[in-house]
Design a protein around this motif. Structure first.
Motif, PDB file in Angstrom:
ATOM      1  N   ALA A  49     208.337  31.044  95.880  1.00  0.00           N
ATOM      2  CA  ALA A  49     208.016  29.862  95.077  1.00  0.00           C
ATOM      3  C   ALA A  49     206.598  29.371  95.329  1.00  0.00           C
ATOM      4  CB  ALA A  49     209.031  28.754  95.379  1.00  0.00           C
ATOM      5  N   PRO A  50     205.585  30.133  94.910  1.00  0.00           N
ATOM      6  CA  PRO A  50     204.204  29.724  95.192  1.00  0.00           C
ATOM      7  C   PRO A  50     203.762  28.474  94.446  1.00  0.00           C
ATOM      8  CG  PRO A  50     204.233  31.599  93.710  1.00  0.00           C
ATOM      9  CD  PRO A  50     205.645  31.400  94.171  1.00  0.00           C
ATOM     10  N   PHE A  51     204.379  28.192  93.304  1.00  0.00           N
ATOM     11  CA  PHE A  51     203.979  27.010  92.533  1.00  0.00           C
ATOM     12  C   PHE A  51     204.631  25.751  93.101  1.00  0.00           C
ATOM     13  CE2 PHE A  51     203.802  30.604  89.505  1.00  0.00           C
ATOM     14  CZ  PHE A  51     202.440  30.566  89.223  1.00  0.00           C
ATOM     15  N   SER A  52     205.909  25.836  93.438  1.00  0.00           N
ATOM     16  CA  SER A  52     206.599  24.676  94.001  1.00  0.00           C
ATOM     17  C   SER A  52     206.066  24.297  95.372  1.00  0.00           C
ATOM     18  CB  SER A  52     208.102  24.970  94.120  1.00  0.00           C
ATOM     19  OG  SER A  52     208.694  25.081  92.854  1.00  0.00           O
ATOM     20  N   GLU A  53     205.668  25.303  96.174  1.00  0.00           N
ATOM     21  CA  GLU A  53     205.295  25.028  97.559  1.00  0.00           C
ATOM     22  C   GLU A  53     203.794  24.917  97.778  1.00  0.00           C
ATOM     23  OE1 GLU A  53     208.528  25.951 100.489  1.00  0.00           O
ATOM     24  OE2 GLU A  53     207.970  27.966  99.814  1.00  0.00           O
ATOM     25  N   ASN A  54     203.005  25.060  96.724  1.00  0.00           N
ATOM     26  CA  ASN A  54     201.548  24.874  96.825  1.00  0.00           C
ATOM     27  C   ASN A  54     201.129  23.913  95.724  1.00  0.00           C
ATOM     28  OD1 ASN A  54     200.454  27.083  98.865  1.00  0.00           O
ATOM     29  ND2 ASN A  54     202.071  28.021  97.655  1.00  0.00           N
ATOM     30  N   SER A  55     200.963  22.666  96.089  1.00  0.00           N
ATOM     31  CA  SER A  55     200.831  21.610  95.084  1.00  0.00           C
ATOM     32  C   SER A  55     199.432  21.049  94.917  1.00  0.00           C
ATOM     33  CB  SER A  55     201.766  20.455  95.452  1.00  0.00           C
ATOM     34  OG  SER A  55     201.407  19.908  96.726  1.00  0.00           O
ATOM     35  N   GLU A  56     198.452  21.496  95.718  1.00  0.00           N
ATOM     36  CA  GLU A  56     197.186  20.776  95.754  1.00  0.00           C
ATOM     37  C   GLU A  56     196.081  21.387  94.904  1.00  0.00           C
ATOM     38  OE1 GLU A  56     196.118  20.231  99.814  1.00  0.00           O
ATOM     39  OE2 GLU A  56     197.833  18.941 100.257  1.00  0.00           O
ATOM     40  N   GLN A  57     195.809  22.681  95.088  1.00  0.00           N
ATOM     41  CA  GLN A  57     194.661  23.266  94.391  1.00  0.00           C
ATOM     42  C   GLN A  57     194.766  24.796  94.406  1.00  0.00           C
ATOM     43  OE1 GLN A  57     191.006  22.566  96.566  1.00  0.00           O
ATOM     44  NE2 GLN A  57     192.096  22.482  98.509  1.00  0.00           N
ATOM     45  N   PHE A  61     194.715  30.626  99.526  1.00  0.00           N
ATOM     46  CA  PHE A  61     196.097  30.789  99.958  1.00  0.00           C
ATOM     47  C   PHE A  61     197.044  30.768  98.761  1.00  0.00           C
ATOM     48  CE2 PHE A  61     200.137  29.017 101.610  1.00  0.00           C
ATOM     49  CZ  PHE A  61     200.477  30.070 102.433  1.00  0.00           C
ATOM     50  N   PHE A  62     196.833  29.842  97.851  1.00  0.00           N
ATOM     51  CA  PHE A  62     197.635  29.816  96.625  1.00  0.00           C
ATOM     52  C   PHE A  62     197.489  31.121  95.861  1.00  0.00           C
ATOM     53  CE2 PHE A  62     197.468  29.238  92.001  1.00  0.00           C
ATOM     54  CZ  PHE A  62     198.788  28.890  91.749  1.00  0.00           C
ATOM     55  N   GLN A  63     196.262  31.645  95.787  1.00  0.00           N
ATOM     56  CA  GLN A  63     196.024  32.885  95.046  1.00  0.00           C
ATOM     57  C   GLN A  63     196.767  34.054  95.678  1.00  0.00           C
ATOM     58  OE1 GLN A  63     194.787  32.842  92.224  1.00  0.00           O
ATOM     59  NE2 GLN A  63     193.226  31.288  92.022  1.00  0.00           N
ATOM     60  N   LEU A  64     196.801  34.103  97.015  1.00  0.00           N
ATOM     61  CA  LEU A  64     197.522  35.178  97.693  1.00  0.00           C
ATOM     62  C   LEU A  64     199.029  35.057  97.430  1.00  0.00           C
ATOM     63  CD1 LEU A  64     197.171  37.628  99.659  1.00  0.00           C
ATOM     64  CD2 LEU A  64     197.728  36.029 101.508  1.00  0.00           C
ATOM     65  N   CYS A  65     199.552  33.835  97.488  1.00  0.00           N
ATOM     66  CA  CYS A  65     200.978  33.615  97.221  1.00  0.00           C
ATOM     67  C   CYS A  65     201.325  33.987  95.779  1.00  0.00           C
ATOM     68  CB  CYS A  65     201.340  32.155  97.488  1.00  0.00           C
ATOM     69  SG  CYS A  65     201.308  31.667  99.230  1.00  0.00           S
ATOM     70  N   ARG A  66     200.495  33.581  94.849  1.00  0.00           N
ATOM     71  CA  ARG A  66     200.732  33.904  93.433  1.00  0.00           C
ATOM     72  C   ARG A  66     200.677  35.412  93.212  1.00  0.00           C
ATOM     73  NH1 ARG A  66     197.594  34.421  88.468  1.00  0.00           N
ATOM     74  NH2 ARG A  66     195.777  34.684  89.801  1.00  0.00           N
ATOM     75  N   GLU A  67     199.706  36.066  93.832  1.00  0.00           N
ATOM     76  CA  GLU A  67     199.580  37.512  93.709  1.00  0.00           C
ATOM     77  C   GLU A  67     200.829  38.213  94.253  1.00  0.00           C
ATOM     78  OE1 GLU A  67     198.394  41.245  92.939  1.00  0.00           O
ATOM     79  OE2 GLU A  67     197.291  39.469  92.287  1.00  0.00           O
ATOM     80  N   ASN A 148     209.726  30.985  86.416  1.00  0.00           N
ATOM     81  CA  ASN A 148     209.440  32.320  86.945  1.00  0.00           C
ATOM     82  C   ASN A 148     209.588  32.454  88.454  1.00  0.00           C
ATOM     83  OD1 ASN A 148     208.782  33.238  84.337  1.00  0.00           O
ATOM     84  ND2 ASN A 148     206.686  32.457  84.540  1.00  0.00           N
ATOM     85  N   GLU A 149     209.936  31.390  89.143  1.00  0.00           N
ATOM     86  CA  GLU A 149     210.103  31.499  90.592  1.00  0.00           C
ATOM     87  C   GLU A 149     211.469  32.104  90.921  1.00  0.00           C
ATOM     88  OE1 GLU A 149     207.027  28.369  92.479  1.00  0.00           O
ATOM     89  OE2 GLU A 149     209.029  27.544  92.128  1.00  0.00           O
ATOM     90  N   THR A 150     211.516  32.827  92.024  1.00  0.00           N
ATOM     91  CA  THR A 150     212.700  33.614  92.367  1.00  0.00           C
ATOM     92  C   THR A 150     213.044  33.440  93.843  1.00  0.00           C
ATOM     93  OG1 THR A 150     211.356  35.569  92.880  1.00  0.00           O
ATOM     94  CG2 THR A 150     212.093  35.346  90.619  1.00  0.00           C
ATOM     95  N   HIS A 151     214.128  34.091  94.255  1.00  0.00           N
ATOM     96  CA  HIS A 151     214.447  34.100  95.686  1.00  0.00           C
ATOM     97  C   HIS A 151     215.230  35.349  96.034  1.00  0.00           C
ATOM     98  CE1 HIS A 151     218.749  32.828  95.267  1.00  0.00           C
ATOM     99  NE2 HIS A 151     218.308  32.182  94.212  1.00  0.00           N
ATOM    100  N   VAL A 152     215.184  35.713  97.309  1.00  0.00           N
ATOM    101  CA  VAL A 152     215.938  36.843  97.834  1.00  0.00           C
ATOM    102  C   VAL A 152     216.843  36.350  98.957  1.00  0.00           C
ATOM    103  CG1 VAL A 152     214.130  38.526  97.278  1.00  0.00           C
ATOM    104  CG2 VAL A 152     214.171  37.467  99.550  1.00  0.00           C
ATOM    105  N   TYR A 153     217.849  37.165  99.279  1.00  0.00           N
ATOM    106  CA  TYR A 153     218.648  36.890 100.468  1.00  0.00           C
ATOM    107  C   TYR A 153     217.946  37.583 101.638  1.00  0.00           C
ATOM    108  CZ  TYR A 153     222.591  36.225 103.584  1.00  0.00           C
ATOM    109  OH  TYR A 153     223.387  35.836 104.640  1.00  0.00           O
ATOM    110  N   ALA A 154     217.260  36.791 102.446  1.00  0.00           N
ATOM    111  CA  ALA A 154     216.318  37.323 103.430  1.00  0.00           C
ATOM    112  C   ALA A 154     216.930  38.312 104.427  1.00  0.00           C
ATOM    113  CB  ALA A 154     215.638  36.167 104.171  1.00  0.00           C
ATOM    114  N   PRO A 155     218.100  38.032 105.033  1.00  0.00           N
ATOM    115  CA  PRO A 155     218.617  39.000 106.015  1.00  0.00           C
ATOM    116  C   PRO A 155     218.829  40.392 105.430  1.00  0.00           C
ATOM    117  CG  PRO A 155     219.759  36.894 106.219  1.00  0.00           C
ATOM    118  CD  PRO A 155     218.930  36.807 104.969  1.00  0.00           C
ATOM    119  N   HIS A 156     219.358  40.478 104.206  1.00  0.00           N
ATOM    120  CA  HIS A 156     219.588  41.785 103.585  1.00  0.00           C
ATOM    121  C   HIS A 156     218.277  42.438 103.152  1.00  0.00           C
ATOM    122  CE1 HIS A 156     224.036  40.705 102.460  1.00  0.00           C
ATOM    123  NE2 HIS A 156     223.837  40.827 103.759  1.00  0.00           N
TER     124      HIS A 156
END
Length: 381
Positions: A49-57, A61-67, A148-156
């Protein structure tokens, strides 16, 4: 014979780097002090969730998360195929909820600067909001909806990464105990010599350091300041059958909720500084339960069935350390991903592999230079 890289750390970042490096033809060995994915990686909620968790500019770092979010669709397909293992990957979308009309302006400002970067976000209110999430508190005034934000089950996901590494020829040492660098004059060619707690000595041409919250342990050996600190993140989970299943990831200023396919509703995270203590505290859990019930009133009648904590590796500026340094020329750093290790796994792996090979396969030269400058491991030295 191809170059041999030794990855120290078997979390999501270390395994991802090992996988990508092996794909590109390197000999790769992973050494993990305990069990692969047994620390922050396996404890994560798995949100992409790079958009929800990066709210400032739109900083680096935002660009790396979005990529990394852009890369994740094909990346997870590849990991599934190579590992032969399935794991949850949900295209749920997300809602960032606000409770006061005065907060709408902040949501609109965020929406405005994020739109050019593919957010496709919009404000939803009233009936539309509660059609998207019927269980939400009626005190919610609106939400910024990210489809467009997604999630995974991290342990698996981490287990599949480990298996994918093994399947393509990565050698993995688990339960390695204390790991240290040392000089070994019997090996003239190896630039890196590492001794495992078991007494096994490993030789490699280069080292990839992915040791998460424990990275400060390597400062003296490598001659570089690495201000990476453990931040305890406490999380709890409810049975969806009791409280209702959310259709989307739901964020607010106090935390997040995400429903998993295994029937759990994961809520987090209460953060504090407690060294390397991973115990769940009454105070931390009470904070979670307090805001949880404000967001989802049905939670007032139920208690979590599971609580746990993980240590998130945070740097002083919140950005990871990725790249090389003049002080330790034979070391590639990939540490300090804080809350975003799962999200940043493909982008970090490919950035590290590009740096190892001295050429860019996934990033334009200008973008690669931007990332190298922004995440320079020696920026605190």
């Amino acid at each position: 014979m191809s170059e041999h890289l030794l990855v120290i750390g078997g979390g999501v970042i270390g395994l991802s780097c090992a996988y990508e490096l092996r794909k590109r033809g390197y000999q790769v060995t992973v050494a993990e002090q305990h069990t692969c994915g047994g620390q922050a990686s396996g404890a994560a909620a798995g949100m992409l969730a790079p958009f929800s968790e990066n709210s400032e500019q739109p900083d680096a770092f935002f660009q790396l998360c979005r990529e990394s979010l852009k890369q994740f669709e094909l990346w997870q397909q590849e990991i599934r195929k190579v590992s032969g293992m399935d794991f949850e990957y949900s295209r749920s979308g997300s809602l960032y909820v606000y409770f006061h009309e005065a907060d709408r302006l902040a949501m609109e400002t965020r929406q405005m600067w994020q739109q050019p970067y593919g957010a496709e976000a919009r404000i939803v209110t009233g009936d539309e909001l509660f059609q998207l999430e019927p269980e939400l508190s009626r005190s919610a005034r609106g939400a910024l909806y990210y489809p467009n934000e997604t999630h995974v089950y991290a342990p698996h996901y981490v287990k599949a990464l480990e298996q994918a590494c093994r399947n393509i020829g990565v050698i993995i040492y688990e339960q390695a105990g204390a790991i240290s660098m040392e000089e070994d004059h019997s090996s003239e060619n190896a630039a890196v010599v590492v001794r495992l707690g078991s007494g096994t000595v490993l030789h490699a041409d280069r080292l990839v350091l992915s040791t998460g919250a424990w990275s400060q342990h390597w400062e003296q050996a490598l001659g570089i300041k690495m201000p990476v600190y453990p931040i305890r993140g406490q999380i709890c989970a409810y049975e969806s059958a009791d409280v209702g299943q959310l259709r989307h990831m739901v964020f607010c200023s106090q935390g997040y909720m995400v429903g998993k396919a295994n029937g759990s509703l994961v809520c987090g995270a209460s953060e504090d500084i407690a060294g390397f203590n991973t115990a769940v505290t009454a105070k931390g859990l009470a904070r979670l339960e307090s805001w949880n019930s404000k967001l989802l009133p049905t939670l007032q009648e139920h208690a979590p069935f599971h609580q746990w904590a993980g240590l998130r590796p945070a740097t002083q500026d919140g950005w990871p350390l990725i790249g090389t340094t003049l002080q330790a020329k034979h070391v590639l750093f990939a540490v300090g991903h804080y809350r975003n290790g799962i999200l940043l796994s493909p982008a970090t792996a490919r950035l590290v592999a590009d740096l190892a090979g001295g050429q860019s396969r996934y990033y334009e030269d200008t973008t690669l230079k931007q990332f190298i400058a922004a995440f320079a491991p020696d920026r605190f030295s």
